[in-house]
Design a protein around this motif. Sequence first.
Motif, PDB file in Angstrom:
ATOM      1  N   ASP A 189     -26.799   6.212   3.397  1.00  0.00           N
ATOM      2  CA  ASP A 189     -27.212   7.449   2.739  1.00  0.00           C
ATOM      3  C   ASP A 189     -26.359   8.643   3.145  1.00  0.00           C
ATOM      4  N   SER A 190     -25.619   8.510   4.236  1.00  0.00           N
ATOM      5  CA  SER A 190     -24.780   9.613   4.692  1.00  0.00           C
ATOM      6  C   SER A 190     -23.423   9.608   4.003  1.00  0.00           C
ATOM      7  N   VAL A 191     -22.770   8.453   3.993  1.00  0.00           N
ATOM      8  CA  VAL A 191     -21.415   8.355   3.434  1.00  0.00           C
ATOM      9  C   VAL A 191     -21.292   7.075   2.607  1.00  0.00           C
ATOM     10  N   GLU A 192     -20.736   7.207   1.423  1.00  0.00           N
ATOM     11  CA  GLU A 192     -20.392   6.049   0.603  1.00  0.00           C
ATOM     12  C   GLU A 192     -19.031   6.321  -0.047  1.00  0.00           C
ATOM     13  N   SER A 193     -18.181   5.296  -0.046  1.00  0.00           N
ATOM     14  CA  SER A 193     -16.819   5.467  -0.566  1.00  0.00           C
ATOM     15  C   SER A 193     -16.591   4.619  -1.807  1.00  0.00           C
ATOM     16  N   PHE A 194     -15.680   5.105  -2.638  1.00  0.00           N
ATOM     17  CA  PHE A 194     -15.359   4.444  -3.896  1.00  0.00           C
ATOM     18  C   PHE A 194     -13.844   4.478  -4.080  1.00  0.00           C
ATOM     19  N   THR A 195     -13.295   3.390  -4.581  1.00  0.00           N
ATOM     20  CA  THR A 195     -11.859   3.361  -4.825  1.00  0.00           C
ATOM     21  C   THR A 195     -11.561   2.561  -6.083  1.00  0.00           C
ATOM     22  N   TRP A 196     -10.572   3.037  -6.832  1.00  0.00           N
ATOM     23  CA  TRP A 196     -10.119   2.309  -8.008  1.00  0.00           C
ATOM     24  C   TRP A 196      -8.652   2.662  -8.261  1.00  0.00           C
ATOM     25  N   THR A 197      -7.982   1.791  -8.969  1.00  0.00           N
ATOM     26  CA  THR A 197      -6.564   1.974  -9.234  1.00  0.00           C
ATOM     27  C   THR A 197      -6.354   2.541 -10.633  1.00  0.00           C
ATOM     28  N   SER A 198      -5.125   2.915 -10.915  1.00  0.00           N
ATOM     29  CA  SER A 198      -4.808   3.397 -12.260  1.00  0.00           C
ATOM     30  C   SER A 198      -4.955   2.283 -13.288  1.00  0.00           C
ATOM     31  N   TYR A 199      -4.776   1.043 -12.848  1.00  0.00           N
ATOM     32  CA  TYR A 199      -4.921  -0.092 -13.765  1.00  0.00           C
ATOM     33  C   TYR A 199      -6.379  -0.315 -14.162  1.00  0.00           C
ATOM     34  N   ASP A 200      -7.314   0.156 -13.346  1.00  0.00           N
ATOM     35  CA  ASP A 200      -8.734  -0.079 -13.619  1.00  0.00           C
ATOM     36  C   ASP A 200      -9.243   0.705 -14.824  1.00  0.00           C
ATOM     37  N   SER A 201      -8.557   1.758 -15.194  1.00  0.00           N
ATOM     38  CA  SER A 201      -9.006   2.563 -16.328  1.00  0.00           C
ATOM     39  C   SER A 201      -8.816   1.796 -17.634  1.00  0.00           C
ATOM     40  N   PRO A 202      -9.867   1.682 -18.453  1.00  0.00           N
ATOM     41  CA  PRO A 202      -9.728   1.026 -19.760  1.00  0.00           C
ATOM     42  C   PRO A 202      -8.720   1.723 -20.665  1.00  0.00           C
ATOM     43  N   LEU A 203      -8.390   2.970 -20.345  1.00  0.00           N
ATOM     44  CA  LEU A 203      -7.454   3.729 -21.172  1.00  0.00           C
ATOM     45  C   LEU A 203      -6.020   3.644 -20.659  1.00  0.00           C
ATOM     46  N   ALA A 204      -5.800   2.904 -19.580  1.00  0.00           N
ATOM     47  CA  ALA A 204      -4.479   2.878 -18.951  1.00  0.00           C
ATOM     48  C   ALA A 204      -3.437   2.250 -19.869  1.00  0.00           C
ATOM     49  N   ASP A 205      -2.276   2.848 -19.887  1.00  0.00           N
ATOM     50  CA  ASP A 205      -1.122   2.311 -20.604  1.00  0.00           C
ATOM     51  C   ASP A 205      -0.384   1.391 -19.636  1.00  0.00           C
ATOM     52  N   ARG A 206      -0.616   0.095 -19.750  1.00  0.00           N
ATOM     53  CA  ARG A 206      -0.055  -0.870 -18.802  1.00  0.00           C
ATOM     54  C   ARG A 206       1.475  -0.840 -18.798  1.00  0.00           C
ATOM     55  N   ALA A 207       2.076  -0.697 -19.954  1.00  0.00           N
ATOM     56  CA  ALA A 207       3.543  -0.676 -20.029  1.00  0.00           C
ATOM     57  C   ALA A 207       4.098   0.538 -19.290  1.00  0.00           C
ATOM     58  N   ALA A 208       3.449   1.702 -19.464  1.00  0.00           N
ATOM     59  CA  ALA A 208       3.898   2.916 -18.777  1.00  0.00           C
ATOM     60  C   ALA A 208       3.750   2.766 -17.266  1.00  0.00           C
ATOM     61  N   LEU A 209       2.664   2.131 -16.822  1.00  0.00           N
ATOM     62  CA  LEU A 209       2.461   1.917 -15.390  1.00  0.00           C
ATOM     63  C   LEU A 209       3.534   0.993 -14.822  1.00  0.00           C
ATOM     64  N   GLU A 210       3.903  -0.024 -15.568  1.00  0.00           N
ATOM     65  CA  GLU A 210       4.955  -0.926 -15.100  1.00  0.00           C
ATOM     66  C   GLU A 210       6.294  -0.200 -15.018  1.00  0.00           C
ATOM     67  N   ASP A 211       6.533   0.726 -15.942  1.00  0.00           N
ATOM     68  CA  ASP A 211       7.749   1.537 -15.870  1.00  0.00           C
ATOM     69  C   ASP A 211       7.763   2.382 -14.603  1.00  0.00           C
ATOM     70  N   ARG A 212       6.614   2.983 -14.267  1.00  0.00           N
ATOM     71  CA  ARG A 212       6.511   3.784 -13.047  1.00  0.00           C
ATOM     72  C   ARG A 212       6.710   2.913 -11.814  1.00  0.00           C
ATOM     73  N   LYS A 213       6.190   1.708 -11.870  1.00  0.00           N
ATOM     74  CA  LYS A 213       6.323   0.789 -10.741  1.00  0.00           C
ATOM     75  C   LYS A 213       7.790   0.467 -10.474  1.00  0.00           C
ATOM     76  N   ARG A 214       8.582   0.295 -11.541  1.00  0.00           N
ATOM     77  CA  ARG A 214      10.006   0.006 -11.377  1.00  0.00           C
ATOM     78  C   ARG A 214      10.782   1.235 -10.909  1.00  0.00           C
ATOM     79  N   ALA A 215      10.304   2.417 -11.301  1.00  0.00           N
ATOM     80  CA  ALA A 215      11.050   3.646 -11.000  1.00  0.00           C
ATOM     81  C   ALA A 215      10.783   4.194  -9.608  1.00  0.00           C
ATOM     82  N   LEU A 216       9.575   3.964  -9.073  1.00  0.00           N
ATOM     83  CA  LEU A 216       9.174   4.580  -7.810  1.00  0.00           C
ATOM     84  C   LEU A 216       9.397   3.642  -6.633  1.00  0.00           C
ATOM     85  N   PRO A 217       9.617   4.208  -5.428  1.00  0.00           N
ATOM     86  CA  PRO A 217       9.586   3.387  -4.219  1.00  0.00           C
ATOM     87  C   PRO A 217       8.221   2.705  -4.109  1.00  0.00           C
TER      88      PRO A 217
END
Length: 486
Positions: A189-217
């Motif tokens: 009841d004091s602390v609860e944490s939540f985490t999700w990735t950009s891929y988890d969004s139903p609206l995510a553009d998978r191709a754009a994310l893969e482009d970012r993955k190739r471009a970024l360290p």
Amino acid sequence: MTASLATVVNDPVRFAETVLKANLFDYQKSVARSDARLRVLCAGRQSGKSEILAILAIHTAVTKRNATVYIISGGEKMAEKLLAKITKMVRKAGLEAGIVGDLKNILSFTNGSTIEAVPTSEARIRGETVDLLILDESGIISDGIWDAAWGTTIAAQPAGRTLAAGTPWGGRDHWYRSNFERGLKHPDDSVESFTWTSYDSPLADRAALEDRKRALPSDKFRREYLAEWADETGAFLTTEELNNATVDYTYTTDTTPWPYTTQPRGGHVYAGIDWGMNDYNVLACVGTLDDHGGLNTHREHDPVYFVAHLEGHQQMQYQDFVDRIWKVGTHYNLRHVMSETNGVGGPATQMLHATKKKRLDTLQGRPQIHQVHTSAQSKTTNFGQLKVLLQRRQLILPNHGELLKQLNNLQYTELQHGNLKIEVPANIGHDDHADALSLAIGAITKRNRRIHRDTHSNAIRRYWHGQQLHQLDDGTQIPHEPMLLD
């Protein structure tokens, strides 16, 4: 409250659906329906983090009379941007509310509730009572701000709630990471944490994310889009070094009303100027803390430096920025001015020289302009000195979101002859504020860096007596309104 609102008071998800016409993702619903006093969100970019923060802010303000919601952000202007998003959602839903205040940072509702974008300042936050506290870009919010902000919800027992959100920044001892790990491993009841990735969004553009993955360290991509904490290998400054040196003291900016600042005219500072083409022109001024009255006697002859003035302007005309620099020179004694001459810095520095001659009668002292062509060697020297000063607790940094973010993002690559390539990678962000600060630190080497402390100077001691004193972990103290040693 209308009958329709009464049915959704205790269910933010139904409130979002029926009042705001917003359909939440399943992971957003989990956050909305959590009963934890502190909810910690660590999310990938463009995955709906700001939307759930906005919805919960509006739900609190609309369903509770005279509620107070505070938004605090470690990122520059991010609190105002979130408030703008909230305002847009409120107006789209036809709710009765309007922006008030000279700074346009308060959204006021007809039931007496307010949502306010609050400056990142311990003095501004401490002592307030808040029903919902929202902390955005939490990884670059200092522990001191967290301590002050967390206390605002305590007085609202048992109803006070806190939402801390961001992407993975901060060492294991930083409040954001430690609370996230606690709420993930042992939610209660004091602390609860939540985490999700950009891929988890139903609206995510998978191709754009893969482009970012190739471009970024890989570590950058894991942190920003997979919401994973990365090791600090390759980071020039550690999170611990920055956190230990960051204090919420008063410093001046381009918005400071000079006649009314508590910093006396004529104080000596070392100035660094980074000239930008498409990014920021930045002026950073570092001064020596005046503590002759015995504030830091344990340091003996070692001075303590602090950032006295910091301002940056994106795509400002060079002559206008030059005029700003000499405007600062009417208040501070810019005895040594280190001006970058790389690229556009060359002609801009010549403009700085020419304008100085016309303004000498208005300036404090006679500034010496040093033309600096930055190189791997000069940056290794200046940033190396900055790192040493941080480790020795001799440099105190202000709680300035953009500066801290850039310092946190500095990466190094080993070159030949013992030099390092130190920069914020272009695909991560800018390093103009960090570079300007390093140039100012370079100016310090032009003077003897030892001072004499007169522990019997009652006249000097009076300036900080009765002030709030901020203390580093080694006992070094700085007044909330520090003065410069001349």
